[in-house]
Design a protein around this motif. Structure first.
Motif, short mmCIF file in Angstrom:
data_model
loop_
_atom_site.label_atom_id
_atom_site.label_comp_id
_atom_site.label_asym_id
_atom_site.label_seq_id
_atom_site.Cartn_x
_atom_site.Cartn_y
_atom_site.Cartn_z
N LEU A 141 2.19 1.75 -3.48
CA LEU A 141 1.11 2.24 -4.33
C LEU A 141 0.90 3.74 -4.13
O LEU A 141 0.77 4.50 -5.10
CB LEU A 141 -0.20 1.52 -4.01
CG LEU A 141 -0.49 0.19 -4.70
CD1 LEU A 141 -1.83 -0.33 -4.25
CD2 LEU A 141 -0.47 0.37 -6.21
N ILE A 187 4.70 1.68 -8.83
CA ILE A 187 3.51 0.84 -9.00
C ILE A 187 3.92 -0.57 -9.42
O ILE A 187 3.35 -1.56 -8.95
CB ILE A 187 2.55 1.52 -10.00
CG1 ILE A 187 1.83 2.64 -9.27
CG2 ILE A 187 1.56 0.52 -10.57
CD1 ILE A 187 0.97 3.51 -10.11
N MET A 227 -6.36 -6.62 -1.19
CA MET A 227 -5.29 -5.98 -1.97
C MET A 227 -5.78 -5.50 -3.33
O MET A 227 -5.41 -4.44 -3.81
CB MET A 227 -4.15 -7.00 -2.16
CG MET A 227 -2.86 -6.38 -2.64
SD MET A 227 -2.43 -4.86 -1.76
CE MET A 227 -2.33 -5.45 -0.07
N LEU A 284 3.14 -4.12 -7.47
CA LEU A 284 2.44 -5.25 -8.09
C LEU A 284 3.23 -6.55 -7.99
O LEU A 284 2.65 -7.63 -8.10
CB LEU A 284 2.17 -4.93 -9.57
CG LEU A 284 1.01 -3.97 -9.84
CD1 LEU A 284 1.12 -3.41 -11.24
CD2 LEU A 284 -0.31 -4.68 -9.67
N GLN A 333 2.11 -9.60 -5.87
CA GLN A 333 0.87 -10.21 -6.32
C GLN A 333 1.02 -11.00 -7.61
O GLN A 333 0.07 -11.62 -8.07
CB GLN A 333 -0.20 -9.13 -6.53
CG GLN A 333 -0.67 -8.49 -5.25
CD GLN A 333 -1.63 -9.39 -4.50
OE1 GLN A 333 -2.56 -9.94 -5.06
NE2 GLN A 333 -1.38 -9.56 -3.20
N ILE A 369 0.85 -1.20 0.00
CA ILE A 369 0.00 0.00 0.00
C ILE A 369 0.87 1.25 0.00
O ILE A 369 0.60 2.21 -0.72
CB ILE A 369 -0.96 -0.03 1.21
CG1 ILE A 369 -2.02 -1.11 0.94
CG2 ILE A 369 -1.62 1.32 1.44
CD1 ILE A 369 -3.01 -1.33 2.04
N ALA A 418 -7.13 -2.11 -3.14
CA ALA A 418 -6.10 -1.05 -3.14
C ALA A 418 -5.65 -0.76 -4.57
O ALA A 418 -5.49 0.41 -4.95
CB ALA A 418 -4.92 -1.48 -2.29
N TYR A 419 -5.48 -1.82 -5.38
CA TYR A 419 -5.08 -1.62 -6.77
C TYR A 419 -6.14 -0.83 -7.52
O TYR A 419 -5.84 0.09 -8.30
CB TYR A 419 -4.85 -2.96 -7.46
CG TYR A 419 -3.61 -3.71 -7.00
CD1 TYR A 419 -2.54 -3.02 -6.44
CD2 TYR A 419 -3.52 -5.08 -7.13
CE1 TYR A 419 -1.41 -3.71 -6.02
CE2 TYR A 419 -2.40 -5.77 -6.72
CZ TYR A 419 -1.35 -5.08 -6.16
OH TYR A 419 -0.23 -5.74 -5.74
N LEU A 451 -2.34 -2.30 -13.08
CA LEU A 451 -3.00 -2.39 -11.77
C LEU A 451 -4.23 -3.28 -11.81
O LEU A 451 -4.55 -3.95 -10.83
CB LEU A 451 -3.39 -0.99 -11.28
CG LEU A 451 -2.26 -0.17 -10.68
CD1 LEU A 451 -2.67 1.28 -10.52
CD2 LEU A 451 -1.86 -0.74 -9.32
N VAL A 505 1.31 6.60 -6.95
CA VAL A 505 0.21 7.50 -7.32
C VAL A 505 0.61 8.95 -7.08
O VAL A 505 0.30 9.83 -7.89
CB VAL A 505 -1.07 7.11 -6.53
CG1 VAL A 505 -2.13 8.18 -6.67
CG2 VAL A 505 -1.61 5.79 -7.02
N ALA A 507 -6.04 2.82 -6.55
CA ALA A 507 -4.93 3.51 -7.21
C ALA A 507 -5.26 3.75 -8.68
O ALA A 507 -5.00 4.84 -9.22
CB ALA A 507 -3.65 2.69 -7.08
N VAL A 533 -7.54 6.75 -9.04
CA VAL A 533 -6.84 8.04 -8.91
C VAL A 533 -6.06 8.34 -10.19
O VAL A 533 -6.04 9.48 -10.67
CB VAL A 533 -5.91 8.03 -7.68
CG1 VAL A 533 -5.20 9.37 -7.55
CG2 VAL A 533 -6.70 7.75 -6.42
#
Lengths: 102, 168, 93
Positions: free
Chosen positions: A13, A51, C1, A55, A58, A10, C4-5, C49, A17, C8, C11
């Protein structure tokens, strides 16, 4: 352990952003073409980099992860090259060559 | 024969990255190996046509890899620098131009100098005229000239190029 | 999770909207091109994302978008400047 991974993801991220937001703020607020180009080139690619990092945990397997990293590297290479091209094409509008050097 | 061997090695150094690229692209699907061989071979041929061995700069990969961490770090600094200026209520900028007498050889080394400067704090490569490189600076108070000189020296070391005497 | 992606990505969609303002205002053609460039980079990030929730093929779409962005900029520089000032294959005047 997974709490740490989640928190880190988080955080990454948010940083990513934030850099994208900085890029568009710069693009909107900076006074001239070349200053805006600074914001676009530097902030955006860093945003994409963070970003990508967010990722990676995951990613389903190592190939997906390497594809993510590859996309980032290619985008960064393209941006660094393209920014020089755009900067050069915008040169003639500003008459740099008449300005004294340092 | 020696020349031939050197040519093969040169082509191989182009081919291997293309092949790795293809393997990542297809998630290492064995069914895609044959088209990949053709695609990477064609990419190598095209790349040798566009930039023949005779015009390419020979890069020492190990010293290039040693440049990467410092370069990544400086590009993070560059992003932070431009980000706070963008968010600052008064957008503190003192834009100026530097006309820099480049000492690196033309072609690849100069392009990579411009690219790296574009990602570093406060500088942006804007092409060149002969040996003069136009560099846009966000803030004239930053020690940009020193940064440009040391970046040029780092690249020169990576390609094993002697920059020669003092800058004029 | 995944949430959250998605947050983002939302935004980032807004930053695309912001840079479209720059495309609208200009004033120079280079400014409009830069707006499109930022939209392309943000689009790559958005696709990356949402790929964990969708299909891995979205990463291929992201890669194509990144390539198109770079090609668009090169084509712009080649075509837009009359004297080839942005074209490294010609000397600028």
């Amino acid at each position: 352990m997974s709490v740490i991974v989640t928190a880190t993801t988080i955080l990454l991220l948010l940083i990513g952003v934030a850099f994208f937001l900085a890029g568009s703020m710069g693009l909107l607020r900076f006074p001239d073409v070349h200053a805006r180009l600074h914001a676009l080139t530097k902030a955006d690619n860093l945003g994409l980099g963070f970003i990508t990092l967010a990722l990676l945990p995951q990613a389903a397997d190592v190939w997906i992860a390497s594809k993510l990293v590859m996309i980032w590297l290619l985008t960064m290479l393209a941006a660094a090259t393209v920014s020089q091209l755009i900067a050069r094409s915008a040169l003639h509008e500003e008459d740099v060559k008449q300005e004294p050097g340092p | 024969m020696g020349v031939n061997l050197r040519g093969t090695m040169f082509a191989l150094r182009r081919f291997v990255p293309f092949a790795i690229f293809w393997i990542i692209l297809t998630s290492n699907d064995p069914g895609a190996w044959l088209p990949g061989l053709i695609a990477a071979g064609a990419a190598t041929a095209l790349s040798l046509h566009l930039l023949p061995a005779s015009r390419a700069t020979h890069v020492n990969f190990r010293s290039l890899a040693s440049l990467a961490p410092g370069f990544l770090w400086r590009s993070v600094l560059g992003g932070i620098d431009v980000a706070w200026r963008a968010f600052h209520p008064r957008t503190p900028l003192r834009p100026t131009w530097i006309r820099y007498q480049v000492r690196l050889p033309a072609g690849g080394p100069r392009v990579s100098l411009g690219s790296e400067l574009s990602l570093m704090p406060g500088t942006l490569g804007a092409g060149e005229d002969g040996d003069v490189m136009y560099i846009h600076c966000l803030d004239s108070n930053q020690p940009v000239l020193e940064a440009i000189v040391s970046e040029e020296e780092r690249i020169a070391r990576a390609i094993g190029f002697d920059l020669g005497g003092a800058r004029d | 999770m995944i949430e959250a992606y998605f947050f983002a990505a939302t935004v980032l969609l807004m930053t695309v909207a912001v840079c479209l303002v720059r495309v609208l205002r200009g004033p120079t053609r280079a400014d409009r091109m830069m707006g499109a460039q930022l939209a392309a980079t943000a689009g790559v990030a958005i696709l990356a994302l949402i790929s964990p929730a969708g299909s891995p093929a979205m990463l291929d779409v992201a890669l194509v978008l990144a390539l198109l962005g770079a090609f668009a900029a090169v084509a712009f520089v080649k075509a837009a400047t009359i004297d080839g000032a942005g074209d490294p294959e010609e000397e600028s005047q």
